[in-house]
Design a protein around this motif. Structure first.
Motif, PDB file in Angstrom:
ATOM      1  N   VAL A 128       0.877  -1.154  -0.205  1.00 37.33           N
ATOM      2  CA  VAL A 128       0.263  -0.053   0.121  1.00 37.33           C
ATOM      3  C   VAL A 128       0.775   1.237   0.076  1.00 37.33           C
ATOM      4  O   VAL A 128       0.405   2.306  -0.485  1.00 37.33           O
ATOM      5  N   ARG A 129       2.024   1.194   0.469  1.00 35.75           N
ATOM      6  CA  ARG A 129       2.687   2.384   0.593  1.00 35.75           C
ATOM      7  C   ARG A 129       3.342   2.803  -0.878  1.00 35.75           C
ATOM      8  O   ARG A 129       3.933   4.079  -1.131  1.00 35.75           O
ATOM      9  N   ASN A 130       3.255   1.942  -1.922  1.00 36.74           N
ATOM     10  CA  ASN A 130       3.526   2.140  -3.298  1.00 36.74           C
ATOM     11  C   ASN A 130       2.462   2.860  -3.906  1.00 36.74           C
ATOM     12  O   ASN A 130       1.376   3.099  -3.068  1.00 36.74           O
ATOM     13  N   ASN A 131       2.577   3.195  -5.288  1.00 34.88           N
ATOM     14  CA  ASN A 131       1.306   4.214  -5.889  1.00 34.88           C
ATOM     15  C   ASN A 131       0.257   3.085  -6.493  1.00 34.88           C
ATOM     16  O   ASN A 131       0.806   1.742  -6.488  1.00 34.88           O
ATOM     17  N   ILE A 132      -0.550   3.527  -7.033  1.00 35.32           N
ATOM     18  CA  ILE A 132      -1.687   2.791  -7.599  1.00 35.32           C
ATOM     19  C   ILE A 132      -1.329   1.632  -8.589  1.00 35.32           C
ATOM     20  O   ILE A 132      -1.892   0.716  -8.891  1.00 35.32           O
ATOM     21  N   LYS A 133      -0.227   1.944  -9.427  1.00 37.96           N
ATOM     22  CA  LYS A 133       0.493   1.120 -10.462  1.00 37.96           C
ATOM     23  C   LYS A 133       0.841  -0.123  -9.927  1.00 37.96           C
ATOM     24  O   LYS A 133       0.545  -1.314 -10.326  1.00 37.96           O
ATOM     25  N   ILE A 134       1.468  -0.181  -8.788  1.00 37.02           N
ATOM     26  CA  ILE A 134       1.963  -1.327  -7.955  1.00 37.02           C
ATOM     27  C   ILE A 134       0.766  -2.272  -7.534  1.00 37.02           C
ATOM     28  O   ILE A 134       0.755  -3.328  -7.646  1.00 37.02           O
ATOM     29  N   LYS A 170       3.756   7.648   4.604  1.00 38.17           N
ATOM     30  CA  LYS A 170       3.964   7.835   5.970  1.00 38.17           C
ATOM     31  C   LYS A 170       2.472   7.336   6.886  1.00 38.17           C
ATOM     32  O   LYS A 170       2.565   7.382   8.011  1.00 38.17           O
ATOM     33  N   PHE A 171       1.271   7.760   6.037  1.00 43.40           N
ATOM     34  CA  PHE A 171      -0.055   7.619   6.611  1.00 43.40           C
ATOM     35  C   PHE A 171      -0.596   6.148   6.799  1.00 43.40           C
ATOM     36  O   PHE A 171      -1.296   5.789   7.626  1.00 43.40           O
ATOM     37  N   VAL A 172       0.194   5.042   5.971  1.00 47.07           N
ATOM     38  CA  VAL A 172      -0.003   3.792   5.722  1.00 47.07           C
ATOM     39  C   VAL A 172       0.180   3.087   7.182  1.00 47.07           C
ATOM     40  O   VAL A 172      -0.540   2.359   7.862  1.00 47.07           O
ATOM     41  N   SER A 173       1.556   3.177   7.725  1.00 53.89           N
ATOM     42  CA  SER A 173       1.676   2.689   9.015  1.00 53.89           C
ATOM     43  C   SER A 173       0.717   3.114  10.202  1.00 53.89           C
ATOM     44  O   SER A 173       0.278   2.179  11.071  1.00 53.89           O
ATOM     45  N   TRP A 174       0.516   4.360  10.135  1.00 59.73           N
ATOM     46  CA  TRP A 174      -0.567   4.858  11.388  1.00 59.73           C
ATOM     47  C   TRP A 174      -1.950   4.365  11.110  1.00 59.73           C
ATOM     48  O   TRP A 174      -2.436   3.959  12.101  1.00 59.73           O
TER      49      TRP A 174
END
Length: 365
Positions: free
Chosen positions: A135-141, A304-308
Motif C-alpha cells: 500500500v505504501r507504493n502507488n496505484i500502479k503497483i 507515512k500514513f499507511v503505518s499509522w
C-alpha cells in the motif's frame, strides 16, 4: 495521483475494479439471499448488476468533466477548496471504515477456518506487514498485484463444478415463487456485493486510454457478475432451500464434498488461496484511505500514513473483542454511506456540473 507515474493499462484497470468487488461478500452472499428471497436470489444478483453498471457508467461520465484529476480535484474545482477538504475527509472515513471491516473479516475467516488457536491480533499483525509493503507504493503497483492475483487464482472457480454432479435443479423452480417483493428486497444485499467500483473516482485520471473507461468498467462488473451468479446457482442447486441458511459460509461448506486422492480438506486450501483474493479488495481501499488523507493534509507522500492506519487497526482489535456478528453489524452501518457515495453523489454531481457547464457556455456566447 500524478499521471506520469501511475499510468494503468486497460487490463489493470479492469482487474483492479473487479478485485475490489470480489471480496468477502462472495462467501456469505448465497445464504443472505436465501434468507430473504429464497432460491430466487439469483435474480436479485442480475438486478444488482444492472444498477451497479448504471452507477459506474455515471461515475465515468462525471469524471470526464475533469479527466486529469480525481473526484477530490473535481469537487475542489467546482465547489472550492474547503468543500474539497470536506469531500476528502468523507471519502477517507468511508474507505477507512470499509477497509477495516473487510480486513478484520479476513482475519476472522483465517482464525475460524485455518488457525483457530491463533490470536486475532497476531493474525492482523502478520497480515499488516505485506499490506504495508504494497500500500505504501502507488496505484500502479497495487494494480499489478491485482493482476497477478487474478491470474493466480482464476482457476479456483473449477472447484465448484464437482458439486454440480449432485445438483437438484428443481430447487430453482418455480421461478419467482414468493413474488417480486422478496427479490427486490434482496437487491440491497447484491448491490453491496458489487460495492467497491467507486474506486473508479480515483482510477480514472491514471487510465492510459480514458476513452475505454466505460468499456473497462462494464467488463469488470460483468466478470464479477459471472462469478457471483455461478457460485450462487451452484449453492442453490446443491443445498435444499432450508439447508442453505444453516451454513454461515455455504460457499466454503459446499467444497467439503470435493476430495482428491492426495488432498482431503479442499475447502481449507481454497480459503488459503482466497485470502489473496480478499487482499485485492483490502489493498485498494486502504490505498484510497491514505491517498484521501494525504490530500486532506496537503502531503505529497501518502506512505507515512499507511503505518499509522494499520497501527490504529491493531489498537482497535486489541481493546474491542471482534466477532462475525459485530462485523456484520458494522457492515450494515456502512451500507447507507456506500449507497450515497455510489448512487446519490454521482447523479447530483453530473446534474450540477452539466447545468453549470451549459450555463457557462451560454454566458460566453
Amino acid at each position: 495521483m500524478k499521471k506520469n507515474k501511475n499510468q494503468l493499462t486497460f487490463m489493470q484497470y479492469i482487474l483492479l475494479i473487479h478485485g475490489v468487488q470480489a471480496g468477502v461478500g462472495l462467501l456469505t452472499l448465497p445464504r443472505e439471499l436465501a434468507e430473504i428471497a429464497g432460491t430466487d436470489g439469483w435474480i436479485s444478483i442480475i438486478i444488482g448488476y444492472f444498477l451497479s453498471t448504471a452507477a459506474g457508467l455515471l461515475i465515468i461520465q462525471v469524471m470526464k468533466k475533469y479527466p486529469n484529476g480525481t473526484i477530490l480535484d473535481l469537487i475542489t474545482h467546482y465547489f472550492g477548496k474547503w468543500v474539497g477538504k470536506i469531500a476528502a475527509l468523507v471519502f477517507c472515513l468511508y474507505f477507512a471504515f470499509l477497509a477495516s471491516i473487510i480486513f478484520i473479516r479476513e482475519c476472522l475467516f483465517i482464525q475460524f477456518w485455518i488457525l483457530p488457536q491463533t490470536d486475532l491480533f497476531i493474525l492482523m499483525l502478520l497480515l499488516s506487514i505485506p499490506t504495508y509493503l504494497i500500500v505504501r507504493n502507488n496505484i500502479k503497483i497495487i494494480a499489478r498485484y491485482s493482476q497477478l492475483v487474478f491470474f493466480m487464482t482464476a482457476w479456483m472457480i473449477f472447484f465448484y463444478f464437482p458439486p454440480l454432479k449432485e445438483a437438484h435443479w428443481l430447487h430453482l423452480l418455480p421461478v419467482v415463487k414468493e413474488g417480486w417483493i422478496p427479490i427486490f428486497t434482496a437487491v440491497k444485499i447484491t448491490i453491496f456485493s458489487f460495492i467497491g467500483f467507486e474506486i473508479a473516482f480515483f482510477l480514472y485520471p491514471s487510465l492510459q486510454k480514458k476513452q475505454k473507461a466505460s468499456a473497462g468498467f462494464v467488463i469488470a462488473n460483468t466478470l464479477t457478475l459471472s462469478i457471483l451468479l455461478t457460485i450462487t446457482i451452484v449453492i442453490f442447486t446443491f443445498f435444499s432451500p432450508d439447508e442453505i441458511t444453516q451454513f454461515k459460509e455455504p460457499t466454503i461448506s459446499v467444497l467439503k464434498i470435493v476430495e482428491f486422492k492426495f488432498l482431503e480438506r479442499v475447502e481449507i486450501v481454497f480459503l488459503s488461496l482466497y485470502i489473496f483474493v480478499i487482499s485485492t479488495t483490502v489493498l485498494p481501499l486502504m490505498y484510497s484511505t491514505v491517498f484521501c488523507l494525504s490530500q486532506l493534509f496537503g502531503a505529497q507522500n501518502h506512505s507515512k500514513f499507511v503505518s499509522w492506519y494499520l497501527l490504529l487497526n491493531l489498537v482497535y482489535i486489541m481493546f474491542i473483542t471482534q466477532s462475525f456478528d459485530r462485523n456484520d453489524q458494522l457492515s450494515k452501518l456502512v451500507q447507507p454511506i456506500s449507497l450515497f457515495l455510489v448512487y446519490v453523489l454521482p447523479i447530483s454531481l453530473f446534474i450540477y456540473v452539466s447545468i453549470r457547464d451549459r450555463v457557462k457556455r451560454r454566458t460566453n456566447l
